[in-house]
Write an enzyme that holds these catalytic residues in place. Sequence first.
Site, PDB file in Angstrom:
ATOM      1  N   ALA A  67     -73.880 -21.562  18.400  1.00  0.00           N
ATOM      2  CA  ALA A  67     -73.531 -20.272  18.989  1.00  0.00           C
ATOM      3  C   ALA A  67     -74.061 -20.239  20.413  1.00  0.00           C
ATOM      4  O   ALA A  67     -75.019 -20.955  20.740  1.00  0.00           O
ATOM      5  CB  ALA A  67     -74.157 -19.159  18.167  1.00  0.00           C
ATOM      6  N   GLY A 112     -73.924 -23.349  14.670  1.00  0.00           N
ATOM      7  CA  GLY A 112     -72.561 -22.912  14.337  1.00  0.00           C
ATOM      8  C   GLY A 112     -71.538 -24.034  14.429  1.00  0.00           C
ATOM      9  O   GLY A 112     -70.515 -24.004  13.737  1.00  0.00           O
ATOM     10  N   GLU A 115     -71.760 -25.770  11.232  1.00  0.00           N
ATOM     11  CA  GLU A 115     -71.193 -24.864  10.216  1.00  0.00           C
ATOM     12  C   GLU A 115     -69.668 -24.924  10.222  1.00  0.00           C
ATOM     13  O   GLU A 115     -69.031 -24.876   9.167  1.00  0.00           O
ATOM     14  CB  GLU A 115     -71.685 -23.438  10.457  1.00  0.00           C
ATOM     15  CG  GLU A 115     -73.175 -23.286  10.131  1.00  0.00           C
ATOM     16  CD  GLU A 115     -73.729 -21.912  10.463  1.00  0.00           C
ATOM     17  OE1 GLU A 115     -73.339 -21.350  11.510  1.00  0.00           O
ATOM     18  OE2 GLU A 115     -74.549 -21.399   9.680  1.00  0.00           O
ATOM     19  N   GLU A 135     -81.594 -23.893  14.016  1.00  0.00           N
ATOM     20  CA  GLU A 135     -81.871 -22.469  14.218  1.00  0.00           C
ATOM     21  C   GLU A 135     -83.338 -22.111  14.024  1.00  0.00           C
ATOM     22  O   GLU A 135     -83.871 -21.193  14.649  1.00  0.00           O
ATOM     23  CB  GLU A 135     -81.013 -21.613  13.264  1.00  0.00           C
ATOM     24  CG  GLU A 135     -79.553 -21.476  13.663  1.00  0.00           C
ATOM     25  CD  GLU A 135     -78.649 -22.575  13.127  1.00  0.00           C
ATOM     26  OE1 GLU A 135     -79.153 -23.676  12.812  1.00  0.00           O
ATOM     27  OE2 GLU A 135     -77.435 -22.347  13.025  1.00  0.00           O
TER      28      GLU A 135
HETATM   29  N1  CO8 Z   1     -75.731 -21.954  23.780  1.00  0.00           N
HETATM   30  C1  CO8 Z   1     -75.607 -21.771  25.116  1.00  0.00           C
HETATM   31  N2  CO8 Z   1     -75.683 -22.775  26.016  1.00  0.00           N
HETATM   32  C2  CO8 Z   1     -75.886 -24.011  25.545  1.00  0.00           C
HETATM   33  C3  CO8 Z   1     -76.038 -24.279  24.165  1.00  0.00           C
HETATM   34  C4  CO8 Z   1     -75.940 -23.191  23.265  1.00  0.00           C
HETATM   35  N3  CO8 Z   1     -76.029 -23.352  21.936  1.00  0.00           N
HETATM   36  N4  CO8 Z   1     -76.244 -25.613  24.023  1.00  0.00           N
HETATM   37  C5  CO8 Z   1     -76.229 -26.152  25.261  1.00  0.00           C
HETATM   38  N5  CO8 Z   1     -76.018 -25.184  26.178  1.00  0.00           N
HETATM   39  C6  CO8 Z   1     -75.915 -25.335  27.622  1.00  0.00           C
HETATM   40  C7  CO8 Z   1     -77.272 -25.580  28.267  1.00  0.00           C
HETATM   41  O1  CO8 Z   1     -77.952 -24.349  28.475  1.00  0.00           O
HETATM   42  C8  CO8 Z   1     -76.859 -26.228  29.565  1.00  0.00           C
HETATM   43  O2  CO8 Z   1     -76.367 -25.245  30.439  1.00  0.00           O
HETATM   44  P1  CO8 Z   1     -76.819 -25.250  32.018  1.00  0.00           P
HETATM   45  O3  CO8 Z   1     -76.316 -26.572  32.545  1.00  0.00           O
HETATM   46  O4  CO8 Z   1     -76.106 -24.069  32.610  1.00  0.00           O
HETATM   47  O5  CO8 Z   1     -78.311 -25.162  32.026  1.00  0.00           O
HETATM   48  C9  CO8 Z   1     -75.666 -27.080  29.148  1.00  0.00           C
HETATM   49  O6  CO8 Z   1     -75.171 -26.508  27.938  1.00  0.00           O
HETATM   50  C10 CO8 Z   1     -76.004 -28.521  28.884  1.00  0.00           C
HETATM   51  O7  CO8 Z   1     -77.035 -28.560  27.927  1.00  0.00           O
HETATM   52  P2  CO8 Z   1     -78.427 -29.344  28.139  1.00  0.00           P
HETATM   53  O8  CO8 Z   1     -78.739 -29.466  29.588  1.00  0.00           O
HETATM   54  O9  CO8 Z   1     -79.447 -28.683  27.277  1.00  0.00           O
HETATM   55  O10 CO8 Z   1     -78.059 -30.794  27.573  1.00  0.00           O
HETATM   56  P3  CO8 Z   1     -79.074 -31.850  26.958  1.00  0.00           P
HETATM   57  O11 CO8 Z   1     -78.314 -33.115  26.826  1.00  0.00           O
HETATM   58  O12 CO8 Z   1     -80.354 -31.887  27.706  1.00  0.00           O
HETATM   59  O13 CO8 Z   1     -79.421 -31.297  25.471  1.00  0.00           O
HETATM   60  C11 CO8 Z   1     -78.881 -30.311  23.338  1.00  0.00           C
HETATM   61  C12 CO8 Z   1     -78.381 -31.192  24.507  1.00  0.00           C
HETATM   62  C13 CO8 Z   1     -79.978 -31.058  22.579  1.00  0.00           C
HETATM   63  C14 CO8 Z   1     -77.697 -30.097  22.396  1.00  0.00           C
HETATM   64  C15 CO8 Z   1     -79.407 -28.976  23.874  1.00  0.00           C
HETATM   65  O14 CO8 Z   1     -78.426 -28.431  24.752  1.00  0.00           O
HETATM   66  C16 CO8 Z   1     -79.708 -27.960  22.818  1.00  0.00           C
HETATM   67  O15 CO8 Z   1     -80.711 -28.052  22.135  1.00  0.00           O
HETATM   68  N6  CO8 Z   1     -78.798 -26.944  22.657  1.00  0.00           N
HETATM   69  C17 CO8 Z   1     -78.988 -25.876  21.721  1.00  0.00           C
HETATM   70  C18 CO8 Z   1     -78.672 -26.357  20.333  1.00  0.00           C
HETATM   71  C19 CO8 Z   1     -78.939 -25.266  19.328  1.00  0.00           C
HETATM   72  O16 CO8 Z   1     -80.051 -24.794  19.162  1.00  0.00           O
HETATM   73  N7  CO8 Z   1     -77.875 -24.882  18.621  1.00  0.00           N
HETATM   74  C20 CO8 Z   1     -77.966 -23.869  17.597  1.00  0.00           C
HETATM   75  C21 CO8 Z   1     -77.669 -22.558  18.235  1.00  0.00           C
HETATM   76  S1  CO8 Z   1     -78.138 -21.231  17.181  1.00  0.00           S
HETATM   77  C22 CO8 Z   1     -76.795 -20.876  16.310  1.00  0.00           C
HETATM   78  O17 CO8 Z   1     -75.809 -21.584  16.319  1.00  0.00           O
HETATM   79  C23 CO8 Z   1     -76.843 -19.609  15.481  1.00  0.00           C
HETATM   80  C24 CO8 Z   1     -77.992 -18.657  15.771  1.00  0.00           C
HETATM   81  C25 CO8 Z   1     -78.135 -18.207  17.283  1.00  0.00           C
HETATM   82  C26 CO8 Z   1     -79.048 -16.993  17.501  1.00  0.00           C
HETATM   83  C27 CO8 Z   1     -79.581 -16.825  18.962  1.00  0.00           C
HETATM   84  C28 CO8 Z   1     -80.410 -15.513  19.127  1.00  0.00           C
HETATM   85  C29 CO8 Z   1     -81.081 -15.317  20.501  1.00  0.00           C
END
Ligand code: CO8
Length: 261
Positions: A67, A112, A115, A135
Amino acid sequence: MSDDLILCQSPQPGVQVWTFNRPEKLNALSTPMLRRMDSLLHAASDDQTLRCVILTGAGEKAFVAGADIEEYASQTREQFVNYQHFSRDLFCRLEGLAVPTVAAINGYALGGGFEIALCCDILIAAAHAEVGLPEGRLGLCPGGGGTQRLVRSIGRYASADVLLAARRLPAARAMELGLVAQVVPGPQLLEAALEKARQIATIGPLAARAMKRLLREGSDLPLDAALTIEQEALARLFDSADAGEGVRAFTEKRRPTFTGR
Ligand code: CO8
């Protein structure tokens, strides 16, 4: 609503490829993307010519990285709850789509994103892909079916490792656990998914729909009730024109021409 957020293409008859398309944010699911998914699901469920939907992500890095956390962070509690209800409904409708679905996991499928993959029927992954439910690291838990669909897929102990230790499963491990059917080099992923769709097209369309439903519904039923719905489905298929054609084609040593009736 921007149709560009999830591209919909039909590279071969009866097949749609839906591509989550926000590569700069690793295809994170925003509300406009969910709305686009809603309209694609509506259209797909009305399309009698459709045989298979393939879901994938734009770019090489992510299927869907979850998400959109930034969007979540600015939401009120009411908006958060609404988003949860909306995504639950959408994911259930994806799972319940009558035609087979293939997740072509081209990179990270997290939160998500995983999922969504868990709502698909066949998962194919690029060798560098990783799936996970991180999460807990946000102090949250999955809300789109992640805990429940995962435990039904790989059991309690492997699921606990993914959830409680936020372990990301590399594609090869996901295949060992029976989640992923096939792992291929990244550049070959889409072709592998299209080949899977061609294989699905060799099955009678009514039979494919019936077996998909039996897998989904039967696995939550006691065995006796599940065996009953299987026999009822077979009896219905026996009466179909396609079953007549399939059996006739076998005896005539030719390929069947199914019409979905
Ligand atoms: N949401 C929004 N932006 C994201 C997300 C995300 N899930 N994942 C990546 N991005 C963005 C980053 O912020 C970044 O943006 P910017 O260049 O503007 O800073 C861009 O995508 C590239 O990402 P990274 O620079 O972080 O890339 P890396 O190669 O360093 O890392 C990862 C890749 C490991 C996938 C890392 O991006 C990460 O950990 N992402 C989040 C993964 C995550 O936690 N997913 C689960 C989300 S939670 C969910 O799905 C349900 C519950 C949500 C509730 C939130 C309540 C506040």
